[in-house]
Design a protein around this motif. Sequence first.
Motif, PDB file in Angstrom:
ATOM      1  N   ALA A 261       0.835  -1.213   0.000  1.00  0.00           N
ATOM      2  CA  ALA A 261       0.000   0.000   0.000  1.00  0.00           C
ATOM      3  C   ALA A 261       0.863   1.254   0.000  1.00  0.00           C
ATOM      4  CB  ALA A 261      -0.914  -0.016   1.225  1.00  0.00           C
ATOM      5  N   VAL A 262       1.926   1.252   0.801  1.00  0.00           N
ATOM      6  CA  VAL A 262       2.834   2.406   0.865  1.00  0.00           C
ATOM      7  C   VAL A 262       3.571   2.586  -0.453  1.00  0.00           C
ATOM      8  CG1 VAL A 262       4.931   3.291   1.968  1.00  0.00           C
ATOM      9  CG2 VAL A 262       3.101   2.321   3.370  1.00  0.00           C
ATOM     10  N   GLU A 263       4.071   1.471  -1.024  1.00  0.00           N
ATOM     11  CA  GLU A 263       4.839   1.547  -2.275  1.00  0.00           C
ATOM     12  C   GLU A 263       3.975   2.057  -3.431  1.00  0.00           C
ATOM     13  OE1 GLU A 263       8.588   0.189  -2.517  1.00  0.00           O
ATOM     14  OE2 GLU A 263       7.812   1.425  -0.888  1.00  0.00           O
ATOM     15  N   ALA A 264       2.671   1.721  -3.400  1.00  0.00           N
ATOM     16  CA  ALA A 264       1.781   2.149  -4.477  1.00  0.00           C
ATOM     17  C   ALA A 264       1.606   3.659  -4.509  1.00  0.00           C
ATOM     18  CB  ALA A 264       0.418   1.464  -4.322  1.00  0.00           C
ATOM     19  N   ARG A 265       1.826   4.332  -3.351  1.00  0.00           N
ATOM     20  CA  ARG A 265       1.629   5.781  -3.265  1.00  0.00           C
ATOM     21  C   ARG A 265       2.945   6.560  -3.212  1.00  0.00           C
ATOM     22  NH1 ARG A 265      -2.394   3.148  -0.810  1.00  0.00           N
ATOM     23  NH2 ARG A 265      -4.525   3.937  -0.935  1.00  0.00           N
ATOM     24  N   ALA A 266       4.057   5.859  -3.022  1.00  0.00           N
ATOM     25  CA  ALA A 266       5.341   6.547  -2.836  1.00  0.00           C
ATOM     26  C   ALA A 266       5.821   7.184  -4.135  1.00  0.00           C
ATOM     27  CB  ALA A 266       6.382   5.570  -2.312  1.00  0.00           C
ATOM     28  N   GLU A 267       6.450   8.366  -3.983  1.00  0.00           N
ATOM     29  CA  GLU A 267       6.995   9.060  -5.147  1.00  0.00           C
ATOM     30  C   GLU A 267       8.182   8.293  -5.728  1.00  0.00           C
ATOM     31  OE1 GLU A 267       9.178  13.334  -6.087  1.00  0.00           O
ATOM     32  OE2 GLU A 267       7.848  13.161  -4.351  1.00  0.00           O
TER      33      GLU A 267
END
Length: 529
Positions: A261-267
């Motif tokens: 979930a974090v990786e999907a939103r990370a720049e």
Amino acid sequence: MTATVPAETPKVSAGRMSRREVLQALSGLMVGMFVSILASTVVANALPRIIADLDGSQTVYTWIVTTELLAMTATVPLWGKMADLYSKKLLIQLSLGLFVVGSLIAGLTPNVEVLLISRIVQGVGAGGMTALATIVMAAMIPPRELGRYAGIFGAVFGVGTIAGPLIGGVLVDTSWLGWRWCFLIGVPFTLLSIFLLQRTLHLPVTRRKVRIDWLGALLITSGVSTLLIWSSLAGNSFAWASGWTALMVGGGIALLALAVAVEARAEEPIVPLGIFRNRTVSLTTIASVLVGVAMFGGTVFLSQYFQISLGKSPTVAGLMSLPMIFGLLVSSTIAGQLITKTGRWKRYLVAGAVVMSVGMLLLATIDAHTSGLLLGVYMAVLGVGVGMLMQNLVLAAQNDVPAQELGAATSVLTFFRSMGGAIGVSALGAVMANRVASLTAEKLGPLAGGAAGEGSAEVPDLSALPAPVLRIIQDVYGTATAELFLIGAPFALLAVVVVLFIREKPLHTLSGEERRAREEAAAAMPGAH
């Protein structure tokens, strides 16, 4: 955290490095790779003496090996992502520096607690070296020409694997040196590698704003470490079907789900999820896991088979792995040269997976009476298959991703191969322990406890066993080892199916840095999206 990446002042232009410059730079990489391989193999014959001198337990014996593996596997994706953002030269020197620190602490350790901490530091450094060596090669050398250099690294791998146990045995048995030099011996070689890389490695670095996804890195590392710790303890410290298993597996999966979930939103994600939309990356990743489970999961127990079932000394056991290493060297070198000459690579992936499967099935027929010649042939077949398959999976993935994602794609494959190997070793180790216990009980009855160590993970003392019992124990270990290869064979056969679906694409004739420059220039053109 946002940082500005400083520009390197390259000694050469951003164009392609000459063959001489590539070989000079490879000299530093080869020394670093040799040291990281040596760190894993040189300590094998020294562990009993280390445990005895530091008053460690059987649990500590296992953790001296697994802590380095955990740290190496868990940090590979982070090193790979940083290689896409920062100076590869600086990062590889940093990883070697960490390895020096870990080696010095290990060599001077006063107790097992400090030794375990030092092994974690060594593992982080080795993870960087493992990921970055392949990434740096891809940055310097076009995929079409990578094959001609693969044999050099294959030779380093073979020498490090074979020489490690022999060097470790000599150091332990030499009174004025001792086991501490198993750790300290790598320090001068590592410093030499840092020096050579400083002098010879010249890769341009683009100045740009970067943002490292530290939360994603923490979640990935924590999730992977939890699952690897579980796989190394389950079946030994607690049952596979237990509350601890539910807690650790559930916790590890939850952490990895959060990481996704974090990786999907990370720049700037540590593992760009978009690369899995690439069919080649997805298939080579699956194949890498299967290779790790099949190859590492089975072969790690061959040394035990040599020593217990065949009654060989640790030094002779190390030498008996020579046919497999020789097969790996020859096949990787020849396949690399042919790929460079013809540009065709898929046939070697398929052939490698098939030959590896045949090797696994042949080794599933061994027992305590298998001749050394026949065993050598079987191991050579396995080595030939692995040599054609393992490095060319990386080549296929590197060839099919944008230059900006070379580091991430390479580290993903390395990470999943190590993950598969770690879980394979742990799971098959539990199978091995259970089969040895059940076969011993079946054949010896009430005498089984004394012969097998009363259910402990300790290897029986063969010299203390009566001749009839000794023969039974040797048969037990021969049968159990063969069954491990029989269990691993379906994973190898599944790898054949996976590589058949990989689509062959022409190999790039530009190096990673040249491709990056061209892609950035195209993106900067007016009207580019």
